[in-house]
Design a protein around this motif. Structure first.
Motif, PDB file in Angstrom:
ATOM      1  N   ALA A 290       0.832  -1.209   0.000  1.00  0.00           N
ATOM      2  CA  ALA A 290       0.000   0.000   0.000  1.00  0.00           C
ATOM      3  C   ALA A 290       0.866   1.259   0.000  1.00  0.00           C
ATOM      4  CB  ALA A 290      -0.930  -0.012   1.207  1.00  0.00           C
ATOM      5  N   ARG A 291       1.945   1.220   0.743  1.00  0.00           N
ATOM      6  CA  ARG A 291       2.830   2.392   0.818  1.00  0.00           C
ATOM      7  C   ARG A 291       3.518   2.645  -0.530  1.00  0.00           C
ATOM      8  NH1 ARG A 291       5.349   0.694   4.831  1.00  0.00           N
ATOM      9  NH2 ARG A 291       7.404   0.137   3.995  1.00  0.00           N
ATOM     10  N   TRP A 292       3.976   1.574  -1.160  1.00  0.00           N
ATOM     11  CA  TRP A 292       4.631   1.723  -2.468  1.00  0.00           C
ATOM     12  C   TRP A 292       3.627   2.221  -3.507  1.00  0.00           C
ATOM     13  CZ3 TRP A 292       8.342  -3.026  -3.516  1.00  0.00           C
ATOM     14  CH2 TRP A 292       9.298  -3.083  -2.497  1.00  0.00           C
ATOM     15  N   LEU A 293       2.431   1.642  -3.523  1.00  0.00           N
ATOM     16  CA  LEU A 293       1.427   2.050  -4.497  1.00  0.00           C
ATOM     17  C   LEU A 293       1.012   3.503  -4.312  1.00  0.00           C
ATOM     18  CD1 LEU A 293      -0.869  -1.118  -4.684  1.00  0.00           C
ATOM     19  CD2 LEU A 293       0.596  -0.218  -6.505  1.00  0.00           C
ATOM     20  N   GLU A 294       0.980   3.961  -3.058  1.00  0.00           N
ATOM     21  CA  GLU A 294       0.630   5.360  -2.826  1.00  0.00           C
ATOM     22  C   GLU A 294       1.690   6.290  -3.414  1.00  0.00           C
ATOM     23  OE1 GLU A 294      -1.217   8.902  -1.491  1.00  0.00           O
ATOM     24  OE2 GLU A 294      -1.891   6.901  -2.081  1.00  0.00           O
ATOM     25  N   MET A 295       2.946   5.885  -3.302  1.00  0.00           N
ATOM     26  CA  MET A 295       3.991   6.724  -3.886  1.00  0.00           C
ATOM     27  C   MET A 295       3.915   6.694  -5.415  1.00  0.00           C
ATOM     28  SD  MET A 295       6.248   8.896  -3.332  1.00  0.00           S
ATOM     29  CE  MET A 295       6.171   8.721  -1.544  1.00  0.00           C
ATOM     30  N   VAL A 296       3.591   5.550  -5.987  1.00  0.00           N
ATOM     31  CA  VAL A 296       3.372   5.481  -7.434  1.00  0.00           C
ATOM     32  C   VAL A 296       2.232   6.415  -7.831  1.00  0.00           C
ATOM     33  CG1 VAL A 296       2.671   3.989  -9.347  1.00  0.00           C
ATOM     34  CG2 VAL A 296       4.261   3.127  -7.614  1.00  0.00           C
ATOM     35  N   ARG A 297       1.161   6.382  -7.060  1.00  0.00           N
ATOM     36  CA  ARG A 297      -0.015   7.209  -7.367  1.00  0.00           C
ATOM     37  C   ARG A 297       0.331   8.697  -7.356  1.00  0.00           C
ATOM     38  NH1 ARG A 297      -3.910  10.259  -5.307  1.00  0.00           N
ATOM     39  NH2 ARG A 297      -2.862  10.315  -3.276  1.00  0.00           N
ATOM     40  N   VAL A 298       1.004   9.135  -6.303  1.00  0.00           N
ATOM     41  CA  VAL A 298       1.303  10.563  -6.157  1.00  0.00           C
ATOM     42  C   VAL A 298       2.240  11.031  -7.271  1.00  0.00           C
ATOM     43  CG1 VAL A 298       2.437  12.270  -4.698  1.00  0.00           C
ATOM     44  CG2 VAL A 298       0.893  10.578  -3.685  1.00  0.00           C
ATOM     45  N   ARG A 299       3.283  10.276  -7.510  1.00  0.00           N
ATOM     46  CA  ARG A 299       4.258  10.695  -8.525  1.00  0.00           C
ATOM     47  C   ARG A 299       3.666  10.619  -9.935  1.00  0.00           C
ATOM     48  NH1 ARG A 299       9.451  11.514  -6.962  1.00  0.00           N
ATOM     49  NH2 ARG A 299      10.051  10.897  -4.841  1.00  0.00           N
ATOM     50  N   THR A 300       2.858   9.620 -10.198  1.00  0.00           N
ATOM     51  CA  THR A 300       2.295   9.483 -11.536  1.00  0.00           C
ATOM     52  C   THR A 300       1.187  10.498 -11.776  1.00  0.00           C
ATOM     53  OG1 THR A 300       2.827   7.124 -11.433  1.00  0.00           O
ATOM     54  CG2 THR A 300       1.369   7.841 -13.205  1.00  0.00           C
ATOM     55  N   ASN A 301       0.451  10.830 -10.745  1.00  0.00           N
ATOM     56  CA  ASN A 301      -0.561  11.886 -10.898  1.00  0.00           C
ATOM     57  C   ASN A 301       0.077  13.207 -11.321  1.00  0.00           C
ATOM     58  OD1 ASN A 301      -3.202  11.015 -10.647  1.00  0.00           O
ATOM     59  ND2 ASN A 301      -3.176  11.053  -8.409  1.00  0.00           N
ATOM     60  N   ALA A 302       1.254  13.504 -10.795  1.00  0.00           N
ATOM     61  CA  ALA A 302       1.948  14.741 -11.187  1.00  0.00           C
ATOM     62  C   ALA A 302       2.332  14.688 -12.661  1.00  0.00           C
ATOM     63  CB  ALA A 302       3.175  14.945 -10.316  1.00  0.00           C
ATOM     64  N   MET A 303       2.792  13.535 -13.122  1.00  0.00           N
ATOM     65  CA  MET A 303       3.140  13.368 -14.528  1.00  0.00           C
ATOM     66  C   MET A 303       1.903  13.490 -15.411  1.00  0.00           C
ATOM     67  SD  MET A 303       5.012  10.102 -16.424  1.00  0.00           S
ATOM     68  CE  MET A 303       5.523   9.542 -14.805  1.00  0.00           C
ATOM     69  N   TYR A 304       0.833  12.846 -14.999  1.00  0.00           N
ATOM     70  CA  TYR A 304      -0.418  12.879 -15.763  1.00  0.00           C
ATOM     71  C   TYR A 304      -0.986  14.298 -15.837  1.00  0.00           C
ATOM     72  CZ  TYR A 304      -5.439  12.263 -16.613  1.00  0.00           C
ATOM     73  OH  TYR A 304      -6.719  12.368 -17.093  1.00  0.00           O
ATOM     74  N   ALA A 305      -0.952  15.025 -14.722  1.00  0.00           N
ATOM     75  CA  ALA A 305      -1.491  16.384 -14.709  1.00  0.00           C
ATOM     76  C   ALA A 305      -0.754  17.274 -15.699  1.00  0.00           C
ATOM     77  CB  ALA A 305      -1.400  16.974 -13.301  1.00  0.00           C
ATOM     78  N   ASP A 306       0.544  17.093 -15.802  1.00  0.00           N
ATOM     79  CA  ASP A 306       1.319  17.889 -16.750  1.00  0.00           C
ATOM     80  C   ASP A 306       0.954  17.539 -18.196  1.00  0.00           C
ATOM     81  OD1 ASP A 306       3.756  19.577 -17.527  1.00  0.00           O
ATOM     82  OD2 ASP A 306       4.242  17.638 -18.413  1.00  0.00           O
ATOM     83  N   LEU A 307       0.870  16.258 -18.491  1.00  0.00           N
ATOM     84  CA  LEU A 307       0.584  15.833 -19.861  1.00  0.00           C
ATOM     85  C   LEU A 307      -0.857  16.122 -20.260  1.00  0.00           C
ATOM     86  CD1 LEU A 307       2.466  12.416 -19.780  1.00  0.00           C
ATOM     87  CD2 LEU A 307       3.134  14.438 -21.088  1.00  0.00           C
ATOM     88  N   ALA A 308      -1.785  16.040 -19.305  1.00  0.00           N
ATOM     89  CA  ALA A 308      -3.204  16.248 -19.607  1.00  0.00           C
ATOM     90  C   ALA A 308      -3.583  17.721 -19.660  1.00  0.00           C
ATOM     91  CB  ALA A 308      -4.068  15.526 -18.563  1.00  0.00           C
ATOM     92  N   ALA A 309      -2.669  18.603 -19.282  1.00  0.00           N
ATOM     93  CA  ALA A 309      -2.966  20.037 -19.332  1.00  0.00           C
ATOM     94  C   ALA A 309      -3.346  20.447 -20.744  1.00  0.00           C
ATOM     95  CB  ALA A 309      -1.749  20.831 -18.861  1.00  0.00           C
ATOM     96  N   GLN A 310      -4.215  21.448 -20.849  1.00  0.00           N
ATOM     97  CA  GLN A 310      -4.679  21.948 -22.147  1.00  0.00           C
ATOM     98  C   GLN A 310      -5.319  20.815 -22.964  1.00  0.00           C
ATOM     99  OE1 GLN A 310      -1.315  24.081 -23.947  1.00  0.00           O
ATOM    100  NE2 GLN A 310      -0.566  24.420 -21.869  1.00  0.00           N
TER     101      GLN A 310
END
Length: 746
Positions: A290-310
């Motif tokens: 659960a701890r590892w997956l949460e870190m994957v989630r947080v870091r990947t959400n930042a990547m996704y937010a950048d790519l999904a912008a505009q």
């Protein structure tokens, strides 16, 4: 990437669109952007499609509609109608052979784009990708590890053939992981106290280098240890995977490895954690998982937010090298996260088909890589990290994509076995890491791939090999054979000419006049060339890549005077400042004719000089019979200029008593003969070369300023000193080099 105002750049966009071979029709058309950095509207120009079905792309409509309707006709009849919420679409089924017309409109209007024609024939490679819903449903049913092939079993159950093939590779990886258990220090946030963001200073770049080196080795150790536990079941590898995973998961997503500060380090951490979760399966305890997956989630959400912008910024403005790589990592992480991280569905639907449908932003469908072969090496590395796991999990194999086969051809032609340096663009001076190229070639069952794989003098990467399918496709080829000696990649404006590519003693001539100009990691070297003998650089490019946008990068390394190309008035050359302008100030190859005894290529770099010159044309012949290169430059200006012919070496430029010039490097030699009149040789100074290396810089300078000029140069490989003579055939000038004769355009 910030969207560019169209009205400011119409002229630049028009210049670029004329230079690209895949430009659209001349009439006004909302689907065809004038912005040089916007997506190109494809397919077009009655081109035979390398891929079947092709990926359709167009510039966004000004009203930003919620969806688009794509209509495809054949023989005047509508054969397909598709709907897309984004300004691209990849059909899931192939087209029958034939000639097609397509157009697109906003789904809420009748404002059709201009019709465009494309052709599907027997040479179009089939690459079908199921729809995202179908893929997701299959992925979540697949047992872990999803990212390994179906028969990824313990070593004890390997067949005798597989043991014979991969036991040594397993030993290599085991030794690496055991050694690194003590040699790789634990990674921690204390190592990077700065928060550089996008600010480039020497201190920030030094920290960035530490981040990528440390996160990469830590990520590789975690991934390798988890894989070895999956294969061997040994406790030592599980213990190491848990230790490294905990360290990676403990790194702050808001610190030096955050997406904002270092997107590459961020994605390396997220990818290694999700691959370890996938590999370890039930061996990973629930709290730690659960701890590892949460870190994957947080870091990947930042990547996704950048790519999904505009609403997906790469859809309209694709020329962002980091983002173009990040979307591949997002596709992989989302694939391995489905069913465990709720956001993974959105990540997957956004990224997967977008990633697999597009050609590389740095080339067209025939393959290639405009940013240079050093960055192509990184692309091969990313492919080995991402593509096999995607193929195992989704059954979509990117190695079967036509672009991938063309990319391998490009690597073979521009980084052949024995190459000591890369060519063109940032990192051109570095030695190729051949394990990346060898690992990429291993996934192709062609005679040329088998030749390349066999002749690269480096073992393939053990981690990549153990994760690849068995048997590797390259091992199924009955007979190896090298590719053709000479070739041309039109979408990037590169050509390669070899005396005999299958011979390690080959002469190699690389020429570039690119529609990408000096954009991103490319340089102001349109109409530039590189000459090598047996992989040894003879006439090469100058400088070294300390960091992107450094003072040396900005004032020397990427400038024309640091390349084998034309300058004027004391080193003035192609304009490399600005952002979008650097792509519009470009070159183009205007002719390429390969023959058994002579290869010919011509380039036009006029636009690259940004109006400083009226014309800048270079023609180059490789005379295979006498192993010599003829270079003809014709240049003109509205203002009198003193024209200059630059060349660079990694060894001394020697002038004998008669003034004849030669360069000898590692026993390989070239004599440089200036045939044209009115040019004197001078030595020029550059910044200090990288520690432990040597550089010299020479230039032929015209004796006086003029409105036009010509340089006619012979490069005598091996210094055989053939008779060189200018003559005439009655209608045109000729140049004889030994027994070979070249007709010179006037």
């Amino acid at each position: 990437m910030i969207p560019i105002k169209l009205d400011k750049h119409k002229l630049l966009g028009a210049a670029l669109l004329l230079a690209f071979s895949a430009c659209g029709p001349a009439q006004a058309d909302w689907a065809l952007a004038t912005d040089p950095l916007a997506v190109h509207t494809l397919p077009d120009n009655r081109q035979i499609q390398a891929q079947n079905p092709p990926s359709f792309t167009w510039s966004r409509h000004p009203q930003s509609p919620a969806s688009y309707t794509i209509e495809v006709k054949s023989g005047g009849a509508i054969v397909n109608t598709f709907t897309s919420s984004r300004n691209w679409y990849l059909p899931s089924k192939k087209f029958e052979a034939g000639t097609y017309t397509w157009r697109v409109r906003p789904s809420n209007s009748k404002e059709w784009s201009s019709p465009r024609v494309f052709i599907i024939n027997a040479t179009s490679g089939v690459f079908e990708v199921p729809e995202s819903e179908t893929l997701r449903a299959a992925i979540v049913l697949r047992p872990r590890p999803r990212g390994l092939e179906d028969n990824a079993t313990f070593f004890s159950t390997w067949s005798a053939a597989k043991r014979a093939d991969r036991s040594q590779v397993l030993t290599w990886l085991s030794n690496e992981v055991k050694r690194n258990m003590t040699e790789i220090a634990p990674v921690s946030d204390a190592e990077w106290p700065l928060s550089p963001g996008k600010v480039r200073t020497a201190a920030n770049e030094a920290q960035n280098a530490r981040v990528i080196s440390r996160t990469n080795v830590s990520a590789r150790q975690l991934e390798a240890a988890s894989l070895l536990y999956r294969v061997t079941g040994e406790q030592q590898y599980l213990d190491e995977a848990l230790r490294r995973g905990d360290l990676n998961a403990a790194l702050s997503p808001n610190g030096g490895t955050s997406f904002a500060n270092h997107d590459q380090g961020n994605r390396a951490i997220a990818q290694s954690l999700i691959k370890a979760v996938d590999n370890l399966g039930s061996a990973l305890d629930a709290p730690r998982r659960a701890r590892w997956l949460e870190m994957v989630r947080v870091r990947t959400n930042a990547m996704y937010a950048d790519l999904a912008a505009q609403t997906g910024r790469l859809d309209q403005y694709p020329y962002d090298s980091h983002a173009a790589s990040n979307i591949g990592f997002l596709a992989l992480i989302s694939t391995l996260s489905l069913g465990d991280i709720p956001e993974a569905k959105d990540w997957f639907d956004f990224s997967f088909r977008a990633f697999v449908s597009s050609y590389s932003v740095w080339s067209g469908p025939e393959g290639g890589f405009a940013n240079g072969t050093a960055y192509a090496e990184y692309e091969a590395d990313y492919a080995l990290q991402i593509w096999p796991a995607l193929a195992h999990a989704t059954k979509v194999d990117l190695f079967t994509k036509p672009w991938a086969r063309g990319f391998l051809d490009y690597l073979m032609h521009f980084v052949p076995p024995g190459s000591q340096t890369h060519v063109f663009g940032d990192g051109h001076e570095t030695a190729p890491e051949m394990r990346m190229m060898k690992g990429f070639a291993a996934h192709f069952a062609t005679p040329a791939a088998a030749w390349y794989f066999k002749n690269l003098d480096r073992t393939d990467d053990s981690l990549a090999t153990l994760q690849a399918q068995y048997p590797l496709p390259v091992t199924t080829v009955a007979a190896a054979a090298p590719p053709v000696n000479s070739t041309y990649y039109p979408s990037i404006g590169w050509s390669a000419m070899h005396s005999d590519i299958g011979n390690a003693q080959r002469t190699s001539v690389y020429f570039k006049s690119s529609p990408y100009g000096s954009f991103n990691h490319s340089h102001g070297d349109q109409n530039g060339f590189v000459l090598a003998s047996a992989g040894v650089p003879l006439l090469t490019e100058a400088g070294w890549y300390d960091w992107y946008d450094s003072p040396m990068w900005s004032t020397w390394y990427r400038h024309t005077r640091a390349h084998n190309a034309l300058t004027f008035d004391g080193g003035q050359g192609q304009l490399v400042d600005g952002y979008e302008e650097t792509m519009a100030r470009n070159g183009r190859i205007t002719a390429f004719v390969p023959k058994a005894t002579v290869d010919y290529v011509a380039g036009d770099a006029t636009l690259a000089y940004g109006g400083q010159l009226k014309s800048a044309l270079r023609k180059l012949w490789y005379l295979r019979t006498v192993d010599a290169v003829v270079v003809q430059d014709q240049v003109s200006s509205d203002t009198p200029r003193v024209f200059e012919w630059n060349f660079h070496t990694y060894a001394p430029i020697v002038a004998d008593a008669g003034g004849a010039l030669s360069v000898t490097n590692q026993g390989r030699k070239v004599c440089i003969v200036q045939v044209s009149d009115g040019a004197r040789f001078e030595r020029r100074a550059g910044p200090p070369p990288q520690a432990g290396t040597y550089e010299e810089h020479g230039v032929f300078v015209k004796s006086a300023a003029a409105l036009s000029g010509e340089f006619l140069t012979v490069l005598d490989v091996g210094c055989k000193k053939p008779v060189i003579k200018l003559g005439s055939n009655g209608t045109a000038r000729t140049l004889s080099v030994g027994k070979q004769v070249v007709t010179l355009p006037n």
